[in-house]
Enzyme design. Structure first.
Site, short mmCIF file in Angstrom:
data_model
loop_
_atom_site.label_atom_id
_atom_site.label_comp_id
_atom_site.label_asym_id
_atom_site.label_seq_id
_atom_site.Cartn_x
_atom_site.Cartn_y
_atom_site.Cartn_z
N ASP A 65 0.88 -1.14 -0.12
CA ASP A 65 0.09 0.04 -0.11
C ASP A 65 0.76 1.36 0.06
OD1 ASP A 65 -1.94 -1.81 0.05
OD2 ASP A 65 -3.33 -0.68 1.65
N CYS A 87 1.04 -8.06 4.80
CA CYS A 87 0.74 -6.79 4.63
C CYS A 87 -0.88 -6.67 4.49
CB CYS A 87 1.57 -6.21 3.66
SG CYS A 87 3.13 -5.91 4.11
N ASP A 88 -1.35 -5.41 4.44
CA ASP A 88 -2.63 -4.86 4.41
C ASP A 88 -3.90 -5.89 4.17
OD1 ASP A 88 -2.29 -1.62 4.72
OD2 ASP A 88 -0.38 -2.67 4.37
N LYS A 89 -4.06 -5.66 2.80
CA LYS A 89 -5.28 -6.59 2.39
C LYS A 89 -5.07 -7.94 2.09
CE LYS A 89 -6.42 -2.40 2.49
NZ LYS A 89 -5.04 -1.99 2.79
N CYS A 94 5.51 -2.19 8.28
CA CYS A 94 5.87 -0.95 8.54
C CYS A 94 5.65 -0.89 10.22
CB CYS A 94 5.11 -0.02 7.80
SG CYS A 94 5.37 0.12 6.18
N GLU A 103 -6.83 4.72 -0.14
CA GLU A 103 -6.30 5.28 1.19
C GLU A 103 -5.76 6.70 0.94
OE1 GLU A 103 -4.95 1.26 3.75
OE2 GLU A 103 -3.46 2.64 2.58
N SER A 129 -5.06 4.97 5.56
CA SER A 129 -3.99 4.01 5.89
C SER A 129 -3.99 4.02 7.37
CB SER A 129 -2.69 4.62 5.40
OG SER A 129 -1.58 4.06 6.27
#
Length: 578
Positions: free
Chosen positions: A106, A147-149, A220, A468, A494
């Site tokens: 992202d 990570c994210d999704k 992150c 985002e 985010s």
């Protein structure tokens, strides 16, 4: 005649066991559909072509879904973890088959057309897991993600196929260091853009930050979406204890990967499927942990989507209901000062749940232990990183759900990252029909104290993909406007966003929601404690404007995103495909 070893098979596919696998071969395995019986001679031939020995054919077949890629820092270290998962599966008495899944960073996709693809990729990942697992009839599954999704997409797919599953999140990144100061990606690079534009830092300082903020592999460093989802996956019982916070570069992470591979074979033997672990009770535990950590607002999309695959009807309502009784006990980046490494050293998610025990449900986990067994053995090593519930950072949880005449179906804000002066705010609307137009106005210095930036047509359908908004929110913070400018959008943020930024406004503008008719100069009223978000217009005026509103032409009219836009649900329902 071919030399055979271990288990011997007749032409009918029946096993003449050496005795070693009697217990396993007695299990009714899903993989029997591709390896048992005379009619499966071609299937076995193809399996032998992969190099599998005959001695392993009677063992559970374990899929290992890996999202390794060279372009995402959170995933570059996965090759090592794949080896340890493989060793664990073999040690547990299973046979692993690896397959790949796509990943989007992202951070790299942020601020341009690439971000259209991030949230939709969650649906593709779930579909791919369903496709591979059902086509090959594998008995169990290890999900290697970060990570994210990617993490929620994998969980959705696992629940859909409902075979025994363990999730291994690859772990957070170490903090960066520069001139005696610790650094993180979001607070020290995204916000550097605004600081440079404001003249607060030089180009040479920007370059130093670029090189030092992200020192190596891992997700992150703050409680952004990737790490939030890792923490919630562990708290709902789908990862082994301490998996979420164990650092990407640590030996502990490798040991967890090994044990996860070994453990999934035990789950196959015992028939422990994700649908037994992911229930309304465990999902509400995940929400409580999310609120206590001040996690990403993206969980308001992901947990309802995961719940749907588990057969649990969930909206964003529990986030607000539970937030009112869940204290915020961990002061994590981006709104706070602690990094994921601090949370790990303080005792990780088991220690967080120990502090929250009175608010949690007891339920089974993939470890074989129940939640309260795990919390009993945990210790809070640093009571400033993980505070007791009677000494929280904030009395309420990190997320609040607002509603009003702009957002009849709700909107979401990370209230733990909003300063006290901005919890109630009134300002004039500055209206933009895309992120790019808003970003240009911010960078050109056209946004002033007292403004409410309105970014619309960025929802699940309008975006499409519900981009985002970290670039504009970080630029506002970097310019020193986080205590005097608010931002509202039907898009999302985010996990790194801080300040009075309200997203997920539903219905979105593309569906004819009231945000579509907000005009330049309208007065917007924000009351986070009161859970209200309104434009100061009469119902009659809003209705009049909506009558004359015309749906705009879609931004993207071909390919996957066009299909996604036609079929995706509201953000209030998790932005899932029908």
């Amino acid at each position: 005649m071919a030399r055979l070893s271990g288990n011997m098979k007749s032409a009918s596919g029946k096993t003449r066991s050496s005795g070693k696998n009697k217990k396993i071969s007695a299990i009714k395995m899903k993989s029997e559909a591709i390896k048992k019986g005379i009619e499966r001679v071609p299937h076995r031939a193809l399996l032998y072509a992969t190099g599998i020995p005959q001695s392993e054919m009677g063992k559970p077949f374990i899929g290992v879904a890996s999202s390794f890629t060279d372009i995402i820092p959170g995933h570059t270290g996965m090759r090592d973890l794949e080896r340890f998962i493989e060793k664990g599966v073999h040690s547990g008495g299973g046979y692993p088959f690896f397959f790949g899944l796509p990943g989007i960073c992202d951070g790299i996709a942020m601020g341009h057309s690439g971000m259209h693809y991030s949230l939709p990729s969650r649906e593709l990942i779930a579909d791919m897991i369903e496709t591979v697992m059902e086509a090959h009839k594998l008995d169990g599954l290890v999900l290697l993600t970060n990570c994210d999704k990617i993490t929620p997409g994998m969980l959705m797919g696992a629940l859909r196929v409902d075979v025994p599953t363990v999730v291994v999140t690859a772990g957070p990144m170490l903090s960066g260091h520069l001139k005696g100061k610790r650094l993180s990606l979001v607070n020290d690079t995204f916000e550097a853009v605004g600081k440079y534009k404001k003249g607060l830092i030089s180009s040479s300082e920007v370059e130093e930050l670029e090189l030092c903020a992200c020192p190596g592999a891992g997700s992150c460093q703050g409680m952004y979406t990737a790490n939030t989802m890792a923490c919630l996956t562990e708290s709902m019982g789908m990862s082994l204890p301490y998996c979420a916070t164990a650092l990407a570069v640590s030996a502990q992470k490798k040991r967890i990967a090994f044990e996860s591979g070994r453990r999934v074979v035990e789950l196959v033997k015992k028939g422990v499927r994700p649908s037994k672990v992911v229930t309304r009770e465990s999902l509400e535990n995940a929400i409580v942990v999310d609120l206590a950590l001040g996690g990403s607002t993206n969980t308001c999309l992901h947990l309802p989507a995961i719940a749907r695959e588990a057969g649990v009807d969930m909206t964003i309502e529990p986030f607000d209901r539970l937030s009112k009784k869940t204290p915020h006990i961990a002061d994590m980046l981006p709104g706070g000062r602690h990094y994921l490494e601090d949370l790990d050293y303080a005792g990780g998610i088991p220690a967080v749940m120990k502090s929250l025990k009175g608010l949690l449900n007891d339920h089974i986990t993939v470890s074989g232990k129940k939640i309260f067994e795990i919390t009993e053995a945990a210790q809070v090593q640093d009571p400033e990183v993980i505070r007791p519930v009677n000494r929280p950072y904030h009395k309420e949880g990190g997320i609040a759900v607002l509603s009003g005449n702009i957002a009849p179906d709700g909107a979401v804000v990370k209230q733990s990252a909003v300063g006290p002066a901005m919890m109630r705010f009134k300002g004039k609307a500055r209206v933009f029909d895309s992120e790019e137009k808003a970003m240009k106005a911010i960078m050109d210095g056209k946004i002033k104290a007292g403004d409410v930036v309105v970014i619309r047509y960025e929802g699940p359908r309008g975006g499409p993909g519900m981009r985002e908004m970290l670039s504009p929110t970080a630029a506002i913070a970097g310019m020193g406007l986080a205590e005097s400018v608010a931002l509202i959008t039907d898009g999302r943020f985010s996990g790194g966003t801080r300040g009075p930024c309200i997203g997920h406004i539903s219905p979105e503008a593309m569906e004819g929601g009231p945000i579509a008719v907000v005009q330049e100069g309208d007065v917007i009223s924000i009351d986070i404690p009161g859970r209200k978000l309104n434009v100061e217009l009469s119902d009659k005026e809003i209705a009049k404007r909506l009558e004359s509103w015309k749906k705009p032409k879609p931004k993207i009219e071909k390919g996957w995103l066009a299909r996604y836009a036609r079929n995706v649900s509201s953000a209030a329902r998790g932005a899932v495909l029908s």
